[in-house]
Scaffold this active site. Structure first.
Site, PDB file in Angstrom:
ATOM      1  N   ARG A   1       1.905   4.495   2.533  1.00 13.13           N
ATOM      2  CA  ARG A   1       3.470   3.830   2.229  1.00 13.13           C
ATOM      3  C   ARG A   1       4.152   4.161   1.642  1.00 13.13           C
ATOM      4  O   ARG A   1       4.365   5.259   0.348  1.00 13.13           O
ATOM      5  CB  ARG A   1       3.183   2.107   1.471  1.00 13.13           C
ATOM      6  CG  ARG A   1       3.257   1.368   1.392  1.00 13.13           C
ATOM      7  CD  ARG A   1       2.903   0.243   0.492  1.00 13.13           C
ATOM      8  NE  ARG A   1       2.020   0.158   1.589  1.00 13.13           N
ATOM      9  CZ  ARG A   1       2.289  -1.693   2.357  1.00 13.13           C
ATOM     10  NH1 ARG A   1       3.798  -2.284   1.502  1.00 13.13           N
ATOM     11  NH2 ARG A   1       1.416  -2.369   3.288  1.00 13.13           N
TER      12      ARG A   1
ATOM     13  N   GLU B   1       3.952  -8.225  10.956  1.00 10.79           N
ATOM     14  CA  GLU B   1       3.175  -9.868  11.041  1.00 10.79           C
ATOM     15  C   GLU B   1       4.586 -10.535  10.851  1.00 10.79           C
ATOM     16  O   GLU B   1       5.292 -10.250   9.372  1.00 10.79           O
ATOM     17  CB  GLU B   1       2.276  -9.897   9.825  1.00 10.79           C
ATOM     18  CG  GLU B   1       1.946 -11.113   9.608  1.00 10.79           C
ATOM     19  CD  GLU B   1       0.570 -11.882   8.238  1.00 10.79           C
ATOM     20  OE1 GLU B   1       0.020 -10.597   7.753  1.00 10.79           O
ATOM     21  OE2 GLU B   1       0.166 -12.679   7.898  1.00 10.79           O
TER      22      GLU B   1
ATOM     23  N   LYS C   1       6.999  -7.881   1.472  1.00  5.64           N
ATOM     24  CA  LYS C   1       7.452  -9.321   1.883  1.00  5.64           C
ATOM     25  C   LYS C   1       7.124 -10.097   1.091  1.00  5.64           C
ATOM     26  O   LYS C   1       8.004 -11.134   0.653  1.00  5.64           O
ATOM     27  CB  LYS C   1       6.815  -9.508   2.980  1.00  5.64           C
ATOM     28  CG  LYS C   1       7.693  -8.459   4.843  1.00  5.64           C
ATOM     29  CD  LYS C   1       7.033  -8.993   5.624  1.00  5.64           C
ATOM     30  CE  LYS C   1       5.627  -8.496   5.281  1.00  5.64           C
ATOM     31  NZ  LYS C   1       4.717  -8.460   7.019  1.00  5.64           N
TER      32      LYS C   1
HETATM   33  P1  ATP Z   1       4.377  -5.460   2.862  1.00  6.92           P
HETATM   34  O1  ATP Z   1       2.951  -5.456   2.144  1.00  6.92           O
HETATM   35  O2  ATP Z   1       5.881  -6.078   3.015  1.00  6.92           O
HETATM   36  O3  ATP Z   1       3.454  -7.869   3.789  1.00  6.92           O
HETATM   37  P2  ATP Z   1       2.681  -5.659   5.203  1.00  6.92           P
HETATM   38  O4  ATP Z   1       2.235  -4.011   6.419  1.00  6.92           O
HETATM   39  O5  ATP Z   1       2.298  -6.184   4.979  1.00  6.92           O
HETATM   40  O6  ATP Z   1       4.400  -5.231   4.508  1.00  6.92           O
HETATM   41  P3  ATP Z   1       3.215  -6.005   8.433  1.00  6.92           P
HETATM   42  O7  ATP Z   1       3.749  -6.361   8.733  1.00  6.92           O
HETATM   43  O8  ATP Z   1       1.988  -6.172   8.449  1.00  6.92           O
HETATM   44  O9  ATP Z   1       3.717  -5.220   6.990  1.00  6.92           O
HETATM   45  O10 ATP Z   1       3.463  -4.126   8.261  1.00  6.92           O
HETATM   46  C1  ATP Z   1       3.568  -3.672  10.050  1.00  6.92           C
HETATM   47  C2  ATP Z   1       3.883  -2.511  10.328  1.00  6.92           C
HETATM   48  O11 ATP Z   1       4.639  -1.486   9.006  1.00  6.92           O
HETATM   49  C3  ATP Z   1       1.904  -2.076   9.357  1.00  6.92           C
HETATM   50  O12 ATP Z   1       2.333  -0.845  10.685  1.00  6.92           O
HETATM   51  C4  ATP Z   1       2.518  -1.167   7.648  1.00  6.92           C
HETATM   52  O13 ATP Z   1       1.424  -0.298   7.607  1.00  6.92           O
HETATM   53  C5  ATP Z   1       3.664  -0.657   8.084  1.00  6.92           C
HETATM   54  N1  ATP Z   1       4.404  -0.930   7.028  1.00  6.92           N
HETATM   55  C6  ATP Z   1       4.799  -1.876   6.296  1.00  6.92           C
HETATM   56  N2  ATP Z   1       4.642  -1.575   4.518  1.00  6.92           N
HETATM   57  C7  ATP Z   1       5.252  -0.386   5.052  1.00  6.92           C
HETATM   58  C8  ATP Z   1       5.423   0.989   3.943  1.00  6.92           C
HETATM   59  N3  ATP Z   1       6.191   1.223   2.819  1.00  6.92           N
HETATM   60  N4  ATP Z   1       6.051   2.218   4.125  1.00  6.92           N
HETATM   61  C9  ATP Z   1       5.415   2.905   5.410  1.00  6.92           C
HETATM   62  N5  ATP Z   1       4.721   1.672   6.275  1.00  6.92           N
HETATM   63  C10 ATP Z   1       5.061   0.241   6.237  1.00  6.92           C
HETATM   64 MG    MG Z   2       0.419  -7.251   6.218  1.00 13.31          MG
END
Ligand code: ATP
Ligand code: MG
Length: 756
Positions: free
Chosen positions: A260, A34, A270
């Site tokens: 994760r 995102e 983020k």
């Molecule tokens: P954040 O919590 O940092 O905002 P998010 O999952 O909301 O992370 P996205 O931009 O939606 O961020 O994530 C893009 C992809 O990266 C998703 O498929 C998510 O599952 C994966 N991802 C994000 N954080 C991790 C993590 N700590 N370990 C493994 N995969 C991750």
């Molecule tokens: Mg997200």
């Protein structure tokens, strides 16, 4: 496709099976960030996973901006995301997509759901919706609007889209089941009214789809075969399947969850990273202390090191924390072979060689790489010229007026070798008004020139630079951003755990060769770590050098007793100097936990082992077992030159599995190695590899009877008094069961069977 590829992790197993059964024409994965912030190291794991699996199975991986939320998304983030994935070395070809490009199709699919009678417009307030959803212990209540006619739903939804209603007045919901134990299935919301401008679609839309609706549809539109997401979406999978069931025919995408990644001493979210940026705890998203990819790049990490790290930690099905030392290991391992050696003095102390002729200089040829690296296939035989002269800088910390026990470096009256040059003796020290050494007056021994030394003298070698050619430079020494492994643990404000010393900036000197090296060179500065010029602040006129990583785990600066030693750069662990201290610490540990002293010696010898031991015992594991595991198996891993992936949670789980009789001792060791290799939880490893012990007496009796029948001769001998044959039979049963039979149960059953 090689077999190792197939069995690398459970996700590859799933894809492998789908390939074998030809369920999809092409394997297509996607990385769906995102654009509401910068990518971080957790995303790297997902990138490496998605692009890696696609490549392993000759498929492809799409990059999709998951941009369905108008409020937080920005073009700047889109650009940075693209830049970072390219930097990591991945290529999506022409397959860059935006979920916002699917808004029209998503809208059409919503009309289909309405037409099928499985979606309705709900006009309850947010508050009522929340209340009527129920809770984990109470079922939900149907909305009074749930039975609106298809025509009415259609009409309302079209008017929602046309902007007839203000925010919050209506939503589109799926007809799930308000009584479902899975709360997510209690009529999930698919669309909300939001009169907001989107960074790409502008004011075209005033209804926006929710993640649970937008994500599966985007996957399906792109013909994704495998949609990997993190564990917290476990319960959302039901919505995914519900939607696919109503809208798509085979082959359709399926969602799979993996754990994760959490990294010690930092936060990977983020939202939290944005707080650090906004509140100016760091200089920006790319502040080299941040866990973002932009920051790691700026600090000097290589793409290869991050890919190695992400591959090394593997894929797990349960939440885990990864030791940041593994990331540091990955970059050291990469740079050791590629970074030329240079000398720089970070905290200068002037040395004057009184017997060196005034105005005379000598040009020394120093190797860019040490021979052990060249032998291992890294570096090359190139040399550089370094000027030696009458006045030099050495590192302030290489001199001690009152040295601690075991000190090997310079003291008043003592000798030291200047690396690649001569041995010098400290004749006189000039102190300043504060009693700090200001200048050392020394004599050099002409017979001790490196490579031509005829004296046989032994002296520790230290780095230096000649004052005549030294170039001033700023050094930025980074430490962990937080001072505790889990900054969010036990506090509602993770920022309280920020490490106040995460950045130390000092002025020192570098050797002149560094001014002529190509702009993006990463160096190993002798005894100080790996550095490179900060891409933002360094200029040819004034070098600003980032320390990428120290040469060894600097958190080992904790003395074996667990106390921080005063001088941060003092390297104290296994040296002579700490022998007696170590055994004192060992005695204490042995006494405190009632463990074997020899094991305690091994454990206190290394801070990683001490920490692992204490943390595992803190989790409630039996100290004697922990001690045995840590001093034997964990120690072996470190001796092997590896970094510990195995952590306290793993180890306590492993001990529990053994104590519960689910696995035996030999299997447990095998599981431990697998945990170290993959970072997976022990229970997962046991499950995946089917390593559970057999404790069922009936099954064991079956093995026993088969064995006794197979060896009638030995059975007769046993009956006639040769009872040592018990071991023989035990071995045979073990063999027959692949070592899986529970030893104690077997002994009982076997003895009984032999007696009857
Ligand atoms: P954040 O919590 O940092 O905002 P998010 O999952 O909301 O992370 P996205 O931009 O939606 O961020 O994530 C893009 C992809 O990266 C998703 O498929 C998510 O599952 C994966 N991802 C994000 N954080 C991790 C993590 N700590 N370990 C493994 N995969 C991750
Ligand atoms: Mg997200």
């Amino acid at each position: 496709m090689s077999e190792t590829t197939l069995s690398k992790d459970f996700l590859r197993d799933i894809v492998g099976e789908d390939v074998a059964k030809e369920r999809y024409p092409t394997i297509i994965t996607r990385f769906p960030p995102e654009p509401n912030g910068y990518l971080h190291i957790g995303h790297a794991k997902s990138i490496v996973l998605n692009f890696g699996i696609a490549a392993d199975f000759q498929g492809r991986c799409h990059l999709r901006m998951d941009d369905t939320n108008p409020e937080t998304e920005e073009t700047e983030y889109v650009e940075k995301i693209i830049e970072m994935i390219q930097w990591l070395g991945y290529d999506w070809g022409t397959h860059l997509y935006f979920a916002s490009d699917y808004f029209d199709q998503m809208y059409e699919f919503a009309l289909v759901l309405i037409q099928k009678g499985v979606a309705y417009v709900d006009s309850q307030t947010d508050e009522e919706i929340r209340k009527n959803r129920g809770s984990l212990i109470e079922t939900g209540v149907d909305s009074p609007y749930r039975n609106r006619s298809i025509a009415e739903n259609r009409d309302l939804f079209i008017r929602m889209k046309n902007g007839a209603f203000p925010d919050g007045t209506h939503v589109l919901r799926a007809k799930g089941d308000m009584g479902s134990p899975n709360m997510k299935m209690r009529d999930p919301i698919l669309y909300r009214i939001k009169h907001a401008s989107h960074y790409r679609t502008g004011d075209k839309w005033c209804i926006y789809p929710l993640y649970d609706y937008a994500h599966p549809i985007s996957d399906a539109i792109e013909h994704i075969s495998h949609s990997f997401c993190t564990l917290e979406f476990d319960n959302n999978r039901a919505i995914y399947d519900w939607l696919m069931g109503h809208l798509w025919e085979a082959p359709r995408p399926y969602q799979y969850e993996f754990a994760r990644m959490n990294l010690d001493y930092t936060v990977v979210s983020k939202r939290k990273l944005l707080q650090l940026v906004r509140e100016k705890h760091v200089s920006g998203w790319d502040d080299p202390r941040m866990p973002t990819l932009a920051a790691l790049r700026r600090r000097g990490f290589t793409p290869a090191s991050i890919r190695t790290f992400a591959e090394k930690i593997g894929v797990a099905k349960t939440e885990n924390r990864i030791d940041i030392a593994l990331l540091e290991w990955a970059i050291r391992n990469d740079l050791n072979f590629s970074a030329p050696r240079r000398m720089a003095v970070l905290e200068p102390l002037k040395v004057v060689l009184t017997n060196w002729p005034e105005d005379q200089t000598e040009v020394l040829q120093l190797q860019n790489f040490p021979s052990d690296v060249i032998e291992k296939g890294g570096g090359d035989h190139s040399v550089r010229e370094v000027l030696f002269g009458k006045t030099l800088y050495i590192e302030r910390e290489d001199f001690a007026k009152n040295p601690p026990k075991g000190w090997k470096r310079l003291i008043p009256g003592g000798e030291i070798r200047l690396k690649g040059a001569y041995i010098i003796r400290c004749d006189e020290v000039i102190y300043d008004a504060d009693g700090r050494a200001a200048e050392i007056r020394a004599t050099y021994d002409p017979a001790t020139k490196s490579g031509q030394d005829t004296t046989g003298k032994k002296a520790t070698a230290i780095h230096w630079v000649s004052t005549a050619t030294a170039i001033p430079a700023t050094f930025r020494l980074y430490d962990r951003l937080f001072s505790v492994p889990d900054p969010e643990d036990g506090t509602d404000d993770f920022k309280q755990n920020l490490n106040p010393n995460s950045l130390v900036q000092i002025q020192g000197f570098v050797e002149p060769a560094m001014a002529h090296d190509p702009p993006e060179t990463r160096w190993q500065l002798e005894r100080q770590g790996y550095f490179w010029p900060d891409p933002v602040d360094s200029t040819p006129e004034h070098l600003v050098l980032n320390r990428i990583v120290t040469l060894r785990d600097s958190w080992e600066k904790l003395a074996p007793s667990g106390k921080a030693v005063d001088k941060p750069k003092e390297k104290k662990t296994t040296t002579q100097a700490t022998r007696s201290e170590a055994s004192e610490a060992a005695k204490q540990l042995a006494q405190q936990y009632g463990i074997d002293l020899r094991q305690a010696e091994i454990i206190t010898h290394r801070i990683e082992l001490t920490n692992l031991f204490r943390e595992t015992v803190d989790l409630g594991a039996d100290a004697t077992s922990v001690s045995a595991w840590v001093s034997n198996e964990a120690n072996k891993i470190l001796n092997d030159g590896q970094t510990l992936v195995l952590n306290a949670t793993h180890l306590s789980a492993l001990i529990q599995l053994t104590a519960d009789g689910i696995i035996g001792a030999t299997t447990a060791k095998q599981v431990l190695l697998e945990v170290q290799e993959t970072g997976k939880a022990p229970a997962i490893v046991v499950e995946e590899q089917g390593l559970q012990q057999i404790s069922d007496p009936d099954i064991i009796l079956g093995f026993v009877q088969d064995t006794l029948t197979a060896f009638p001769e030995q059975l007769a001998q046993y009956k006639s008094g040769k009872t040592q044959l018990l071991g023989f039979f035990t071995g045979k049963v073990m063999q027959a069961s692949g070592g899986k039979v529970h030893a104690t149960v077997l002994r009982r059953i076997l003895t009984e069977a032999l007696a009857s």
